[in-house]
Design an enzyme around this catalytic site. Structure first.
Site, PDB file in Angstrom:
ATOM      1  N   LYS A   1       4.028  16.863  98.837  1.00 37.52           N
ATOM      2  CA  LYS A   1       5.361  16.375  99.185  1.00 37.52           C
ATOM      3  C   LYS A   1       6.342  17.502  98.916  1.00 37.52           C
ATOM      4  O   LYS A   1       6.086  18.373  98.076  1.00 37.52           O
ATOM      5  CB  LYS A   1       5.714  15.173  98.308  1.00 37.52           C
ATOM      6  CG  LYS A   1       6.828  14.319  98.843  1.00 37.52           C
ATOM      7  CD  LYS A   1       6.335  13.261  99.790  1.00 37.52           C
ATOM      8  CE  LYS A   1       7.474  12.428 100.353  1.00 37.52           C
ATOM      9  NZ  LYS A   1       6.999  11.367 101.250  1.00 37.52           N
TER      10      LYS A   1
ATOM     11  N   GLY B   1      13.953  -7.045 105.011  1.00 35.28           N
ATOM     12  CA  GLY B   1      14.273  -5.718 105.548  1.00 35.28           C
ATOM     13  C   GLY B   1      13.721  -5.554 106.946  1.00 35.28           C
ATOM     14  O   GLY B   1      12.533  -5.299 107.127  1.00 35.28           O
TER      15      GLY B   1
ATOM     16  N   GLY C   1      14.396  -3.198 109.373  1.00 32.38           N
ATOM     17  CA  GLY C   1      14.829  -1.907 109.884  1.00 32.38           C
ATOM     18  C   GLY C   1      13.796  -1.398 110.881  1.00 32.38           C
ATOM     19  O   GLY C   1      13.231  -2.173 111.659  1.00 32.38           O
TER      20      GLY C   1
ATOM     21  N   VAL D   1      10.668  -0.231 110.558  1.00 34.35           N
ATOM     22  CA  VAL D   1       9.328  -0.812 110.436  1.00 34.35           C
ATOM     23  C   VAL D   1       9.398  -2.337 110.541  1.00 34.35           C
ATOM     24  O   VAL D   1       8.632  -2.959 111.293  1.00 34.35           O
ATOM     25  CB  VAL D   1       8.656  -0.427 109.099  1.00 34.35           C
ATOM     26  CG1 VAL D   1       7.274  -1.079 108.999  1.00 34.35           C
ATOM     27  CG2 VAL D   1       8.530   1.082 108.966  1.00 34.35           C
TER      28      VAL D   1
HETATM   29  P1  NAD Z   1      14.908   1.487 107.445  1.00 30.71           P
HETATM   30  O1  NAD Z   1      15.985   2.134 106.668  1.00 30.71           O
HETATM   31  O2  NAD Z   1      14.879   1.649 108.934  1.00 30.71           O
HETATM   32  O3  NAD Z   1      14.878  -0.104 107.159  1.00 30.71           O
HETATM   33  C1  NAD Z   1      15.161  -0.664 105.924  1.00 30.71           C
HETATM   34  C2  NAD Z   1      15.883  -1.984 106.166  1.00 30.71           C
HETATM   35  O4  NAD Z   1      16.048  -2.639 104.924  1.00 30.71           O
HETATM   36  C3  NAD Z   1      17.263  -1.796 106.774  1.00 30.71           C
HETATM   37  O5  NAD Z   1      17.439  -2.671 107.881  1.00 30.71           O
HETATM   38  C4  NAD Z   1      18.211  -2.159 105.627  1.00 30.71           C
HETATM   39  O6  NAD Z   1      19.434  -2.722 106.082  1.00 30.71           O
HETATM   40  C5  NAD Z   1      17.374  -3.152 104.872  1.00 30.71           C
HETATM   41  N1  NAD Z   1      17.759  -3.324 103.479  1.00 30.71           N
HETATM   42  C6  NAD Z   1      18.234  -2.409 102.609  1.00 30.71           C
HETATM   43  N2  NAD Z   1      18.460  -2.977 101.414  1.00 30.71           N
HETATM   44  C7  NAD Z   1      18.100  -4.272 101.533  1.00 30.71           C
HETATM   45  C8  NAD Z   1      18.095  -5.367 100.640  1.00 30.71           C
HETATM   46  N3  NAD Z   1      18.498  -5.258  99.366  1.00 30.71           N
HETATM   47  N4  NAD Z   1      17.665  -6.561 101.103  1.00 30.71           N
HETATM   48  C9  NAD Z   1      17.254  -6.701 102.371  1.00 30.71           C
HETATM   49  N5  NAD Z   1      17.247  -5.691 103.270  1.00 30.71           N
HETATM   50  C10 NAD Z   1      17.671  -4.500 102.845  1.00 30.71           C
HETATM   51  O7  NAD Z   1      13.535   1.989 106.790  1.00 30.71           O
HETATM   52  P2  NAD Z   1      12.073   1.890 107.383  1.00 30.71           P
HETATM   53  O8  NAD Z   1      11.691   3.196 107.957  1.00 30.71           O
HETATM   54  O9  NAD Z   1      11.945   0.660 108.198  1.00 30.71           O
HETATM   55  O10 NAD Z   1      11.216   1.730 106.049  1.00 30.71           O
HETATM   56  C11 NAD Z   1      11.157   0.489 105.363  1.00 30.71           C
HETATM   57  C12 NAD Z   1      10.310   0.662 104.105  1.00 30.71           C
HETATM   58  O11 NAD Z   1       8.980   1.070 104.466  1.00 30.71           O
HETATM   59  C13 NAD Z   1      10.820   1.743 103.148  1.00 30.71           C
HETATM   60  O12 NAD Z   1      10.519   1.347 101.824  1.00 30.71           O
HETATM   61  C14 NAD Z   1       9.983   2.961 103.508  1.00 30.71           C
HETATM   62  O13 NAD Z   1       9.865   3.858 102.416  1.00 30.71           O
HETATM   63  C15 NAD Z   1       8.659   2.307 103.824  1.00 30.71           C
HETATM   64  N6  NAD Z   1       7.809   3.099 104.718  1.00 30.71           N
HETATM   65  C16 NAD Z   1       8.242   3.435 105.954  1.00 30.71           C
HETATM   66  C17 NAD Z   1       7.419   4.173 106.794  1.00 30.71           C
HETATM   67  C18 NAD Z   1       7.863   4.535 108.189  1.00 30.71           C
HETATM   68  O14 NAD Z   1       7.008   4.923 108.998  1.00 30.71           O
HETATM   69  N7  NAD Z   1       9.145   4.418 108.525  1.00 30.71           N
HETATM   70  C19 NAD Z   1       6.136   4.559 106.371  1.00 30.71           C
HETATM   71  C20 NAD Z   1       5.703   4.185 105.086  1.00 30.71           C
HETATM   72  C21 NAD Z   1       6.551   3.449 104.262  1.00 30.71           C
END
Ligand code: NAD
Length: 369
Positions: free
Chosen positions: A95, A195, A197, A199
């Site tokens: 990382k 959440g 977002g 994913v």
């Molecule tokens: P993102 O920022 O697109 O989505 C996160 C969502 O969570 C947003 O819609 C945000 O408004 C919401 N959120 C934030 N705080 C919140 C709360 N207290 N209560 C409810 N909702 C809340 O991120 P993402 O890329 O979708 O990733 C989501 C999670 O998955 C993260 O923890 C990330 O580390 C993990 N992850 C993502 C990937 C990837 O490919 N994007 C891969 C592995 C792990």
């Protein structure tokens, strides 16, 4: 975030106990990079190359202290080793962190300097995007090094990993369903997503297509409105989503949602979501098991993104990547079976599975790495 154990900081600089920290967690190397002209300050941590070159994204974040950045990169790189090992891909764990504000410091000159730094590591570390960096930034990094993945589709890369991560969560949920209800069909299952977002929304769409019933919560009202109107999801508050009576709870927001105060309130039969570091402490895995709830370990569930990136090797295709991601079903099933055999909780079983695979690779490598 604390300092490495047993040491004290001087003027916000690095602790003299860095080696103690590295030895404790088995990191192979930590590299510090600096470029005067662009203001680049970065750290690359290589935790393990036992299974292959270390792979992991670059986090760009305004860390308050250098120690905080170091602690983060050491923790995250170790997590990548376990994630890759459980995913069954021939990659090690690494990382990088860049210290600064991506909005103000994230110039092309900085990413070019960073690319040269990554190149200087001769392929022992392969980078990708992470929090604070984008596929477009990696496009700039790629002008200086070939050791970069997660490139835009136009560059022959795998693009945004989020849909692949969501596909992997589905594979994990199918394994959960097979185990608890004797079928991998998710039709009619009640799934609560915290959440929605990148994913979470992709996951919600896939579940909707499979006939699951959705309950969602997000701090972003636009996202919940979309899920309600487009997918027929029921919207609840972020404070109550984990208490919702449902089959599967999917934490897809931030980390540490599973903790001593939330676990007694859980209304689900199983947990499978994309968020990293869902357990606040290791003991929370026991608390969940004691409640009779099946926990699908987060780094096994959310490996779709890294598998998708690994699929760039030898030429990327979505079909090849999808087949690799769907194996999360088998990885998850193996974790559950290991937990049964050993009496350990699923979190411990996943760790043991990763450690066995790494130890086997180390033996093959003659114990030199
Ligand atoms: P993102 O920022 O697109 O989505 C996160 C969502 O969570 C947003 O819609 C945000 O408004 C919401 N959120 C934030 N705080 C919140 C709360 N207290 N209560 C409810 N909702 C809340 O991120 P993402 O890329 O979708 O990733 C989501 C999670 O998955 C993260 O923890 C990330 O580390 C993990 N992850 C993502 C990937 C990837 O490919 N994007 C891969 C592995 C792990």
């Amino acid at each position: 975030m604390g300092a490495p154990s047993g040491t004290t900081s001087r003027d916000g600089g690095f602790h003299l106990g860095v080696f103690e920290e590295i030895v404790t967690h088995g990191h192979e190397a930590v590299h510090f990079g600096h470029d005067q002209a662009s203001g680049l300050r970065c750290i690359v941590a290589i935790h393990s190359t036992a299974l292959g070159p270390s792979l992991g994204g670059t986090r760009f974040y305004p860390y308050a202290t250098d120690d905080e950045a170091l602690t983060d990169v050491l923790r995250l790189s170790r997590g990548m080793t376990y994630k890759a090992a459980c995913a069954g891909i021939m990659q090690g764990g690494g990382k990088a962190v860049i210290i600064g504000n991506p909005k103000t410091h994230g110039t092309d000159a900085l990413f070019e300097a960073y690319g040269r730094f990554v190149e200087s590591l001769s392929g022992r570390y392969i980078t990708a995007e992470d929090v604070g960096t984008t596929v477009e930034n990696m496009h700039v990094v790629a002008t200086q090094t070939s050791y970069v993945t997660g490139l835009p589709h136009e560059d022959g890369g795998s693009g945004d990993p989020s849909p692949a991560t969501a596909r992997g969560v589905i594979a994990a949920m199918r394994a959960v369903s097979q185990r608890l209800w004797g079928t991998d069909d998710l039709r009619g299952r009640r799934v609560a997503i915290k959440g929605i977002g990148k994913v979470g929304m992709s996951l919600a769409e896939r579940l909707h297509d499979r006939g699951a019933e959705l309950i969602v919560a997000d701090v972003n009202n636009d996202a919940t409105s979309h899920a309600e109107s487009a997918l027929g999801a029921k919207v609840v508050s972020v404070e109550e989503i984990h208490t919702t009576d449902c089959d599967i709870f999917a934490p897809c927001a931030l980390g540490a949602d599973l903790n001593a105060s939330s676990i007694p309130q859980l209304g689900c039969r199983a947990i499978a979501g994309s968020a990293n570091n869902q357990l606040h402490t290791d003991e929370d895995a026991d608390r969940i098991a004691e409640r009779g709830i099946l926990y699908a370990p987060d780094y096994v569930v959310n490996a779709g993104g890294i598998i998708n990136i690994a699929a760039e090797a030898g030429g990327y295709s979505t079909d090849k990547a999808a087949a690799m991601i769907d194996r999360i079903f088998d990885n998850m099933t193996e974790v559950f079976e290991r937990a049964d055999r050993s009496g350990a909780n699923t979190h411990q079983a996943a760790e043991a599975m990763a450690e066995e695979r790494i130890a086997a690779a180390n033996r093959t490598n003659g114990g030199t790495r």
